[in-house]
Design a protein around this motif. Structure first.
Motif, PDB file in Angstrom:
ATOM      1  N   ILE A 397     102.553 -21.681  16.524  1.00 34.12           N
ATOM      2  CA  ILE A 397     102.971 -20.277  17.285  1.00 34.12           C
ATOM      3  C   ILE A 397     102.180 -19.124  16.695  1.00 34.12           C
ATOM      4  CG2 ILE A 397     104.809 -18.626  17.330  1.00 34.12           C
ATOM      5  CD1 ILE A 397     106.842 -21.107  17.363  1.00 34.12           C
ATOM      6  N   ILE A 398     102.118 -19.371  15.189  1.00 31.70           N
ATOM      7  CA  ILE A 398     101.214 -18.045  14.525  1.00 31.70           C
ATOM      8  C   ILE A 398      99.665 -18.133  14.997  1.00 31.70           C
ATOM      9  CG2 ILE A 398     100.450 -17.149  12.538  1.00 31.70           C
ATOM     10  CD1 ILE A 398     103.010 -17.457  11.096  1.00 31.70           C
ATOM     11  N   GLY A 399      99.299 -19.580  14.930  1.00 25.60           N
ATOM     12  CA  GLY A 399      97.769 -19.619  15.330  1.00 25.60           C
ATOM     13  C   GLY A 399      97.616 -19.212  16.893  1.00 25.60           C
ATOM     14  N   LEU A 400      98.617 -19.425  17.655  1.00 18.18           N
ATOM     15  CA  LEU A 400      98.469 -18.986  18.878  1.00 18.18           C
ATOM     16  C   LEU A 400      98.444 -17.698  19.160  1.00 18.18           C
ATOM     17  CD1 LEU A 400      97.961 -19.886  21.989  1.00 18.18           C
ATOM     18  CD2 LEU A 400     100.516 -20.103  22.160  1.00 18.18           C
ATOM     19  N   ALA A 401      99.424 -17.111  18.565  1.00 17.01           N
ATOM     20  CA  ALA A 401      99.491 -15.440  18.596  1.00 17.01           C
ATOM     21  C   ALA A 401      98.013 -14.646  17.979  1.00 17.01           C
ATOM     22  CB  ALA A 401     100.840 -15.055  17.816  1.00 17.01           C
ATOM     23  N   ARG A 402      97.751 -15.575  16.968  1.00 17.58           N
ATOM     24  CA  ARG A 402      96.442 -14.658  16.235  1.00 17.58           C
ATOM     25  C   ARG A 402      95.301 -14.823  17.343  1.00 17.58           C
ATOM     26  NH1 ARG A 402      96.240 -17.948  11.944  1.00 17.58           N
ATOM     27  NH2 ARG A 402      97.653 -16.689  10.721  1.00 17.58           N
ATOM     28  N   LYS A 403      95.384 -16.076  17.768  1.00 21.42           N
ATOM     29  CA  LYS A 403      94.191 -16.148  18.985  1.00 21.42           C
ATOM     30  C   LYS A 403      94.161 -15.291  19.975  1.00 21.42           C
ATOM     31  CE  LYS A 403      91.701 -19.828  21.290  1.00 21.42           C
ATOM     32  NZ  LYS A 403      91.939 -21.403  21.630  1.00 21.42           N
ATOM     33  N   MET A 404      95.555 -15.009  20.470  1.00 18.26           N
ATOM     34  CA  MET A 404      95.701 -14.061  21.615  1.00 18.26           C
ATOM     35  C   MET A 404      95.385 -12.702  21.056  1.00 18.26           C
ATOM     36  SD  MET A 404      99.204 -15.240  23.254  1.00 18.26           S
ATOM     37  CE  MET A 404      99.273 -16.485  24.695  1.00 18.26           C
ATOM     38  N   ALA A 405      95.717 -12.349  19.939  1.00 15.73           N
ATOM     39  CA  ALA A 405      95.518 -10.898  19.266  1.00 15.73           C
ATOM     40  C   ALA A 405      94.077 -10.774  19.105  1.00 15.73           C
ATOM     41  CB  ALA A 405      96.284 -10.922  18.057  1.00 15.73           C
ATOM     42  N   GLU A 406      93.190 -11.744  19.082  1.00 12.25           N
ATOM     43  CA  GLU A 406      91.805 -11.548  18.676  1.00 12.25           C
ATOM     44  C   GLU A 406      91.192 -10.963  19.802  1.00 12.25           C
ATOM     45  OE1 GLU A 406      90.751 -15.281  17.079  1.00 12.25           O
ATOM     46  OE2 GLU A 406      91.503 -14.858  14.973  1.00 12.25           O
ATOM     47  N   GLN A 407      91.779 -11.274  21.024  1.00 12.46           N
ATOM     48  CA  GLN A 407      91.137 -11.089  22.325  1.00 12.46           C
ATOM     49  C   GLN A 407      91.456  -9.633  22.633  1.00 12.46           C
ATOM     50  OE1 GLN A 407      89.040 -13.479  23.635  1.00 12.46           O
ATOM     51  NE2 GLN A 407      89.748 -14.506  21.905  1.00 12.46           N
ATOM     52  N   ILE A 408      92.321  -8.810  21.895  1.00 12.06           N
ATOM     53  CA  ILE A 408      92.573  -7.606  22.193  1.00 12.06           C
ATOM     54  C   ILE A 408      91.734  -6.694  21.574  1.00 12.06           C
ATOM     55  CG2 ILE A 408      94.535  -5.887  22.060  1.00 12.06           C
ATOM     56  CD1 ILE A 408      96.438  -8.308  22.015  1.00 12.06           C
ATOM     57  N   HIS A 409      91.220  -5.633  22.378  1.00 13.59           N
ATOM     58  CA  HIS A 409      90.390  -4.399  21.779  1.00 13.59           C
ATOM     59  C   HIS A 409      91.045  -3.257  21.975  1.00 13.59           C
ATOM     60  CE1 HIS A 409      87.452  -7.717  20.541  1.00 13.59           C
ATOM     61  NE2 HIS A 409      87.541  -8.190  21.944  1.00 13.59           N
ATOM     62  N   HIS A 410      91.133  -2.213  21.094  1.00 11.64           N
ATOM     63  CA  HIS A 410      91.695  -0.893  21.459  1.00 11.64           C
ATOM     64  C   HIS A 410      90.743  -0.019  21.170  1.00 11.64           C
ATOM     65  CE1 HIS A 410      94.977  -3.422  19.602  1.00 11.64           C
ATOM     66  NE2 HIS A 410      95.672  -2.895  20.761  1.00 11.64           N
ATOM     67  N   ASN A 411      90.661   1.070  22.129  1.00 11.00           N
ATOM     68  CA  ASN A 411      89.798   2.257  22.179  1.00 11.00           C
ATOM     69  C   ASN A 411      90.730   3.434  21.863  1.00 11.00           C
ATOM     70  OD1 ASN A 411      87.527   0.693  23.215  1.00 11.00           O
ATOM     71  ND2 ASN A 411      88.381   0.793  25.272  1.00 11.00           N
ATOM     72  N   ARG A 412      89.803   4.547  21.310  1.00 12.99           N
ATOM     73  CA  ARG A 412      90.860   5.593  20.896  1.00 12.99           C
ATOM     74  C   ARG A 412      91.014   6.528  22.220  1.00 12.99           C
ATOM     75  NH1 ARG A 412      90.190   6.727  15.597  1.00 12.99           N
ATOM     76  NH2 ARG A 412      92.077   8.057  15.928  1.00 12.99           N
ATOM     77  N   ILE A 413      92.260   7.101  22.109  1.00 16.15           N
ATOM     78  CA  ILE A 413      92.889   7.676  23.418  1.00 16.15           C
ATOM     79  C   ILE A 413      92.179   9.134  23.450  1.00 16.15           C
ATOM     80  CG2 ILE A 413      94.947   8.759  24.400  1.00 16.15           C
ATOM     81  CD1 ILE A 413      96.169   6.331  22.930  1.00 16.15           C
ATOM     82  N   ARG A 414      91.466   9.220  24.676  1.00 13.73           N
ATOM     83  CA  ARG A 414      90.734  10.775  24.909  1.00 13.73           C
ATOM     84  C   ARG A 414      92.148  11.907  25.043  1.00 13.73           C
ATOM     85  NH1 ARG A 414      87.376   7.298  27.886  1.00 13.73           N
ATOM     86  NH2 ARG A 414      88.728   7.844  29.829  1.00 13.73           N
ATOM     87  N   PRO A 415      91.929  13.067  24.942  1.00 15.27           N
ATOM     88  CA  PRO A 415      92.893  14.172  25.145  1.00 15.27           C
ATOM     89  C   PRO A 415      93.472  13.961  26.698  1.00 15.27           C
ATOM     90  CG  PRO A 415      90.919  14.931  23.844  1.00 15.27           C
ATOM     91  CD  PRO A 415      90.650  13.455  24.158  1.00 15.27           C
ATOM     92  N   SER A 416      92.509  13.578  27.731  1.00 17.42           N
ATOM     93  CA  SER A 416      92.866  13.694  28.916  1.00 17.42           C
ATOM     94  C   SER A 416      93.792  12.548  29.251  1.00 17.42           C
ATOM     95  CB  SER A 416      91.772  13.685  29.663  1.00 17.42           C
ATOM     96  OG  SER A 416      91.130  12.369  29.728  1.00 17.42           O
ATOM     97  N   GLU A 417      93.963  11.532  28.293  1.00 17.37           N
ATOM     98  CA  GLU A 417      94.775  10.310  28.565  1.00 17.37           C
ATOM     99  C   GLU A 417      96.312  10.387  27.745  1.00 17.37           C
ATOM    100  OE1 GLU A 417      92.005   7.498  27.179  1.00 17.37           O
ATOM    101  OE2 GLU A 417      91.406   7.182  29.167  1.00 17.37           O
TER     102      GLU A 417
END
Length: 669
Positions: A397-417
């Motif tokens: 379960i943890i391994g699958l969750a970690r694998k899913m999390a590794e596919q997530i990338h975050h960008n900083r939020i611009r003022p207009s957003e």
């Protein structure tokens, strides 16, 4: 400047030296005082949850019930499959035959099968010696407890089903048998939630694969597929057999209760997968039972169950309330009830197995005995004999969750957003504004230059929090700090003392699920269960707690008093109206709560200092914390949309500072 007398100077000196041992002696009793009993919190939470119980639809005509069922089934499956890739949901069963054990009158075929890519489980197919076309089949699922698929009562059941002419598929359950692993502990599905996939989906897919396999077996009569299991297996049986019409007869044994019963008896609520996010919001298990109409169902419960789901307590919600639906379609006898008295504890022993054989014999029209073969005891094999063998790199379960999390990338939020992103955060955390309807002064004291009041805050949604407000009684204060700790307010005595010395009034707050606002009993606090129940009815602990912080902040900053809402409260010279609040947290839970509050209402806060916290939600996927320690953080979809850096963007212009391993208290200048 106003002059202060000798006594005043002495008190002021004491106030300024708040980190001293003498001041600690003053603060500790104030922070230790009991502001409310956990049983009161339990009762409040119970009433809050009972308002969330969905009503049963009317037991009307067959056509109306069918229409209701289609809507309910579609919604429930959408909830369970939330975030799971379509190609995984719709993939064909992948079973690999890896061995066979020949026995007297039957054989056991070993299979390894894929739940999702990289995550495999084990199965045993019990086949009669004499195979015929259009055979009935039974899907047998596990409950909790050691042994997994090799547990004695399950082996005996499968052996006799095969000898009575049925194909019996015995599935391993995640967390047990060959899948026994700390990383497969059921509460870890919270990490799947955090990564954006409802953890219930993994459990649903694991058992549905077994049904897919039986349904595609050319020897199986597709109109004669049954399902049964004990405890967690009973829950699986109820869930899959209500949502998937390929299952005909269903025999859940001591496995579930209605939401009302679960709220009234928290010990009956079940595990994390049974209370996954939103699963019981609009389709509680009582509602799902109406989807069984008119398919034959035998409910077996135990009179003196020593685990959960005692028959006399659950019967109303799972049987009596459902009986009219079967009567409405003129099949009242298709819903049956059996109470096991021998041994009457949490079991699927001989008495209950005989009931299952009788039921299957009648439903499948079998020309065999409904008795258990006398040599069954001798046929039971060891767990080692039944090992299938799984890949060494098999996911958890943890391994699958970690694998899913590794596919997530975050960008900083611009003022207009910013505003659009805040709406997303409100949706994910289910944040709803609440008001302090009453600040109940529970205690008050004045000693050595320190004045305090203990409060019980009552909110407009019926929940509560507690807090101790302290400030100098001999000098004006013009700043306010709100402190929250994962360990409760007592752990913040040093920080509170130092802030007092800098001219702050300080509120040490225990929101719901913190400190003395945790439900349960003093001996057995019930944090994780309470968090699960809030999640499963469509709420989010993180949003509820953040809303309380915002509400208490409003209460603090809208007042020119000591904070009391009571008439005639003592007035102070410092103006607090409209004042921004400084936040200090200790631990990852309080950090997240404060950060969400600041992200959604940034104009209310001046700064947030987080001690002993985390700098990224990704730290949770590395096993740094358990679900029981941080239930707020594993909020469905949170990490998929936001990391802490994005929450900091939303909190602008609030100043945010993290202090991970700094034992020195951090203060504002």
């Amino acid at each position: 400047m106003k002059k202060i007398g000798t006594l005043g100077l002495s008190l002021l000196a004491c106030s300024i030296g708040l980190s001293a041992q003498t001041t600690r002696k003053v603060l500790d009793p104030l922070l230790q005082q009991k502001l409310q009993d956990p049983t009161v919190v339990t009762d409040e939470l119970r009433h809050f949850l009972l308002k969330k119980v969905p009503a049963l639809p009317p037991a009307s005509s067959k056509t109306a019930l069918h229409q209701q069922a289609e809507t309910l089934r579609k919604h429930a499956l959408a909830t369970i499959y939330h975030g799971w890739p379509e190609e995984w949901i719709n993939s064909a069963p992948k079973f690999e035959r890896v061995g066979v054990i020949e026995r007297k009158g039957y054989r056991i075929v070993k299979y390894r099968y894929e739940i999702v890519p990289g995550f495999y489980s084990a199965a045993l197919l019990y086949e009669p010696d004499h195979l015929t076309p259009n055979m009935p089949a039974v899907l047998n699922v596990n409950g909790h407890g050691p042994g997994g698929k090799a547990v004695e009562h399950k082996q005996k059941r499968c052996i006799n089903q095969a000898r009575h002419g049925m194909l019996a598929l015995n599935l391993e359950w995640i967390g047990f048998g060959e899948l026994a692993s700390g990383e497969n502990a059921h509460n870890n599905i919270g990490l799947l939630d955090l990564a954006g996939a409802n953890g219930a989906g993994l459990f649903y897919l694991a058992m549905r694969r077994g049904l897919d396999f039986l349904y595609e077996d050319p020897r199986v009569d597709r109109k004669r597929i049954a399902m049964t299991g004990l405890s967690g297996g009973g829950w699986q049986t109820m869930l899959l057999s209500t949502l998937d019409e390929r299952i005909g007869p269903s025999i859940p044994v001591a496995g579930f209760s209605s939401l009302t019963t679960a709220v009234e008896h928290p010990e009956y609520a079940g595990d994390a997968e049974q209370n996954a996010p939103d699963v019981r919001a609009s389709a509680d298990y009582a509602q799902l039972m109406t989807l069984r109409v008119p398919r034959p169902t035998l409910l077996i419960y135990n009179s003196m169950d020593d685990c959960c789901f005692r028959s006399g307590i659950v019967k109303q919600g799972v049987y009596d309330d459902i009986k009219p639906f079967y009567a409405a379609v003129h099949h009242p006898d298709n819903l049956q009830w059996y109470q096991n008295d021998d041994p009457g504890t949490h079991n699927y022993q001989l008495d209950s197995r005989l009931q299952s054989y009788r039921f299957l014999k009648d439903q499948f029209h079998l020309q065999t005995s409904a008795e258990e073969d006398p040599d069954t005891d001798e046929e039971v094999l060891s767990a080692e004999d039944l090992i299938v063998g799984l890949p060494k790199d098999n996911l958890t379960i943890i391994g699958l969750a970690r694998k899913m999390a590794e596919q997530i990338h975050h960008n900083r939020i611009r003022p207009s957003e910013l505003e659009k992103s805040r709406e997303v955060l409100r949706s994910i955390t289910r944040f709803e504004t609440v008001n302090v309807t009453h600040a109940w002064p529970v205690s008050a004291s004045r000693d050595k230059g320190i004045e305090s009041r203990g409060y019980r805050f009552e909110f407009s949604n019926g929940l509560s929090a507690t807090g101790v407000l302290v400030q100098s009684s001999v000098r004006a204060t013009n700043k306010t700090a709100l402190l929250i700790s994962d360990k409760g307010r007592l752990s913040l005595a040093v920080e509170a003392g130092n802030l007092l010395s800098r001219g702050y009034r300080v509120l040490l707050l225990d929101p719901i699920l913190f400190g003395d606002s945790i439900p349960g009993t003093p001996e057995r606090p019930n944090l994780s269960n309470a968090a699960q129940m809030l999640n499963t009815v469509g709420e989010r602990p993180l949003g509820i707690e953040a809303a309380q912080v915002v509400s208490v902040t409003q209460w603090l900053s809208d007042s020119n008093t000591d904070g009391s809402s009571s008439p005639g409260a003592v007035k102070y010279t410092a103006p607090y109206s409209g004042q921004k609040i400084d936040l200090l947290t200790q631990g990852p839970r309080s950090e997240a709560v404060a950060l969400v509050a600041a992200a959604l209402e940034p104009k209310r806060f001046s700064s947030l200092k987080a001690e002993e916290g985390i700098t990224s939600l990704s730290e949770l996927f590395n096993g740094k914390f358990s679900y029981a320690e941080t239930p707020e953080l594993v909020c469905l979809d949170l990490y998929q949309a936001f990391d802490l850096s994005q929450l900091i963007d939303l909190a602008t212009p609030t100043t945010i500072n993290f202090y991970e391993e700094n034992p020195t208290p951090i203060f504002w200048k």
